[in-house]
Design a protein around this motif. Structure first.
Motif, PDB file in Angstrom:
ATOM      1  N   HIS A 133     -40.506  -1.702   1.843  1.00  0.00           N
ATOM      2  CA  HIS A 133     -40.752  -0.396   1.225  1.00  0.00           C
ATOM      3  C   HIS A 133     -39.776  -0.160   0.075  1.00  0.00           C
ATOM      4  O   HIS A 133     -40.164   0.276  -1.012  1.00  0.00           O
ATOM      5  CB  HIS A 133     -40.560   0.723   2.259  1.00  0.00           C
ATOM      6  CG  HIS A 133     -41.554   0.705   3.372  1.00  0.00           C
ATOM      7  ND1 HIS A 133     -41.765   1.798   4.192  1.00  0.00           N
ATOM      8  CD2 HIS A 133     -42.396  -0.257   3.830  1.00  0.00           C
ATOM      9  CE1 HIS A 133     -42.685   1.510   5.098  1.00  0.00           C
ATOM     10  NE2 HIS A 133     -43.071   0.264   4.897  1.00  0.00           N
ATOM     11  N   SER A 137     -40.434   0.245  -3.927  1.00  0.00           N
ATOM     12  CA  SER A 137     -39.983   1.477  -4.572  1.00  0.00           C
ATOM     13  C   SER A 137     -39.147   1.168  -5.804  1.00  0.00           C
ATOM     14  O   SER A 137     -39.251   1.867  -6.834  1.00  0.00           O
ATOM     15  CB  SER A 137     -39.184   2.324  -3.581  1.00  0.00           C
ATOM     16  OG  SER A 137     -38.772   3.529  -4.173  1.00  0.00           O
ATOM     17  N   ASP A 163     -40.083   6.733  -4.388  1.00  0.00           N
ATOM     18  CA  ASP A 163     -40.245   6.784  -2.933  1.00  0.00           C
ATOM     19  C   ASP A 163     -41.508   7.555  -2.550  1.00  0.00           C
ATOM     20  O   ASP A 163     -42.206   7.197  -1.585  1.00  0.00           O
ATOM     21  CB  ASP A 163     -39.032   7.449  -2.283  1.00  0.00           C
ATOM     22  CG  ASP A 163     -37.805   6.554  -2.250  1.00  0.00           C
ATOM     23  OD1 ASP A 163     -37.959   5.322  -2.429  1.00  0.00           O
ATOM     24  OD2 ASP A 163     -36.697   7.082  -2.063  1.00  0.00           O
ATOM     25  N   CYS A 164     -41.794   8.625  -3.290  1.00  0.00           N
ATOM     26  CA  CYS A 164     -43.001   9.410  -3.010  1.00  0.00           C
ATOM     27  C   CYS A 164     -44.262   8.576  -3.251  1.00  0.00           C
ATOM     28  O   CYS A 164     -45.239   8.673  -2.501  1.00  0.00           O
ATOM     29  CB  CYS A 164     -43.029  10.668  -3.876  1.00  0.00           C
ATOM     30  SG  CYS A 164     -41.838  11.928  -3.375  1.00  0.00           S
ATOM     31  N   GLY A 167     -44.631   6.222  -0.384  1.00  0.00           N
ATOM     32  CA  GLY A 167     -45.078   6.971   0.782  1.00  0.00           C
ATOM     33  C   GLY A 167     -46.553   7.326   0.696  1.00  0.00           C
ATOM     34  O   GLY A 167     -47.289   7.202   1.689  1.00  0.00           O
ATOM     35  N   GLU A 171     -48.996   5.678   3.492  1.00  0.00           N
ATOM     36  CA  GLU A 171     -49.652   6.608   4.414  1.00  0.00           C
ATOM     37  C   GLU A 171     -51.113   6.822   4.044  1.00  0.00           C
ATOM     38  O   GLU A 171     -51.985   6.899   4.918  1.00  0.00           O
ATOM     39  CB  GLU A 171     -48.908   7.951   4.411  1.00  0.00           C
ATOM     40  CG  GLU A 171     -47.519   7.891   5.004  1.00  0.00           C
ATOM     41  CD  GLU A 171     -47.520   7.457   6.462  1.00  0.00           C
ATOM     42  OE1 GLU A 171     -48.455   7.851   7.194  1.00  0.00           O
ATOM     43  OE2 GLU A 171     -46.604   6.723   6.866  1.00  0.00           O
TER      44      GLU A 171
END
Length: 215
Positions: A133, A137, A163-164, A167, A171
């Motif tokens: 991750h 990023s 990071d957003c 995510g 997700e």
């Protein structure tokens, strides 16, 4: 290619140049077929055509082997996305293309991608996934920083924005990655496109629609 995951390699005992890639290939194929849970040492040994004792000489535990599968697979995926990020073009176009590359490759290899993103795993394997991750990023962060420097993007916390994006992708793609590949692919692609358009609006403030690039 630079090790973008920035993690040490597993120290394998009595590793031979002939068997190591064979074991990783067999383990990765089983994870891609059925997920981490079904990739047991006996099944991996059978798939690799090795005695179980030989497998344990290379990887003393199943967890060590699964961690190595995550590291090598993730490094390859990050390298591909980083290659897209370094192409010519505006920061917005490169950010969209990099995100789309990740999403489209995940949808094509949906079972393996789901294992790398969402399947319940042991703590050591989860730690390796978190490194994945962070590496992804960093690729997005670099593009965002370039966009800010070139006055394409408004000033922002590039690390937080990156990071957003990670995510949102991880997700947002969980449900599509569980869909049987026989189901209509256009719906999955449209979902991924909407996620990327949302991320681009957030980073750039530009509400133009996102169109997946043609490679």
């Amino acid at each position: 290619m630079e090790n973008l995951l920035n993690v040490p390699r597993v120290r394998i005992r009595r590793r031979g140049a002939d068997k190591y890639p064979l074991i990783l290939k067999a383990a990765r194929a089983l994870v891609a077929q059925s997920g981490f849970r079904e990739a047991q040492m006996s099944s991996i040994a059978d798939a690799a055509g090795l005695a179980i004792g030989t497998l344990y000489r290379y990887f003393p535990s199943r967890t060590e082997l699964m961690v190595e599968v995550v590291k090598t697979t993730a490094q390859r995926e990050v390298d591909v996305v980083a290659g897209i990020a370094m192409r010519d073009g505006t920061a917005r176009d490169r950010l969209g293309a990099a995100a789309w590359t990740f999403a489209s490759r995940a949808l094509r290899g949906h079972r393996l991608a789901h294992a790398l993103v969402a399947e319940p795993v042991e703590p050591d394997v989860e730690a390796a996934r978190l490194v994945y991750h962070r590496a992804l990023s960093r690729v997005f962060k670099t593009i965002i920083e370039q966009g800010i420097a070139g006055n394409e993007f408004p000033v922002q916390d590039a690390a937080a924005s990156a990071d957003c994006i990670v995510g949102c992708l991880f997700e947002g793609l969980v449900a599509p990655l569980t869909i049987n590949p026989a189901d209509p692919a256009p719906e999955q692609a449209a979902h991924a496109t909407a996620i990327i358009a949302f991320c681009l609006r957030g980073v750039s403030g530009d509400s133009r629609p996102f169109s997946p690039p043609a490679y």
